[in-house]
Design a protein around this motif. Sequence first.
Motif: not given
Length: 263
Positions: A175-181
């Motif tokens: 989820v963190s990666y998706a938010m960053t992207d």
Amino acid sequence: MPARHTTAAAARAAVAAAAHATKGLEAALRATAPAEANGSKTDGRKQRWTQHKEERRTELVDGTLEAVRVLGADVGMDEIAAHIGVSKTVLYRYFTDKNDLNTAAMVRFIEITLLPRLTETLVEDVDEFTMTRGVISVYVQTISDEPEIYAFVTSSNYASPKVLADSEKLIAQVVSYAMTDRLSDRDLDTSGFETWAYALVGGVQLATHWWMVERRLSQEALINHLTMLVWTSFVGITEVGGSAELFNAQEHPLPHFPSDAAP
């Protein structure tokens, strides 16, 4: 927020992040297997035997999941063995005890059911609100579809706290990666993304667990409430550019309630 088209590169990166996180669960699964003798030289036969054991463990875990679906979360080792069509001795050849089998079942459920569904939703070419509601819906629906397995793998009697924590970490990382992207190209301070991902994932998981036990509202109502919580968090974060300093510097009065509006 305006819609944003997810690029193929971003989709591949999100899947890669999920795959990397999964390695921790695979290690946890391997750690439950009987240890090999220390100092022995690895040869081709041993490698083949190790692969065979891992494949056999996977078969037994899949059989266990099916037994739980049919017989319920309180199923015992004797019943699991009988449902699979093996003796209990065979189970104990590959798993030290029910805790070990439970851990392997939890890992397997996350790897083959929950994580692929979440990852697929996170890389869809949709606007952020649709993705937010979609991820929550997929999580709630996946847990709701497998009530016996969920109860089995989260049982306080057998569940491994470490693997439970690893599963939460895995989902939070994705989820963190998706938010960053999705948000880092909008000139936001991303330093809080990991914190927010863990908080949001933990909140959704705990609320879903409560709902699975209590069932005080419909599944649709649960998804609506969780979506409202998560989405308004995202909106509030983006309004201050992700900056805790800017947020703290503002006044924080409650907004006007809809009932305060003049008729």
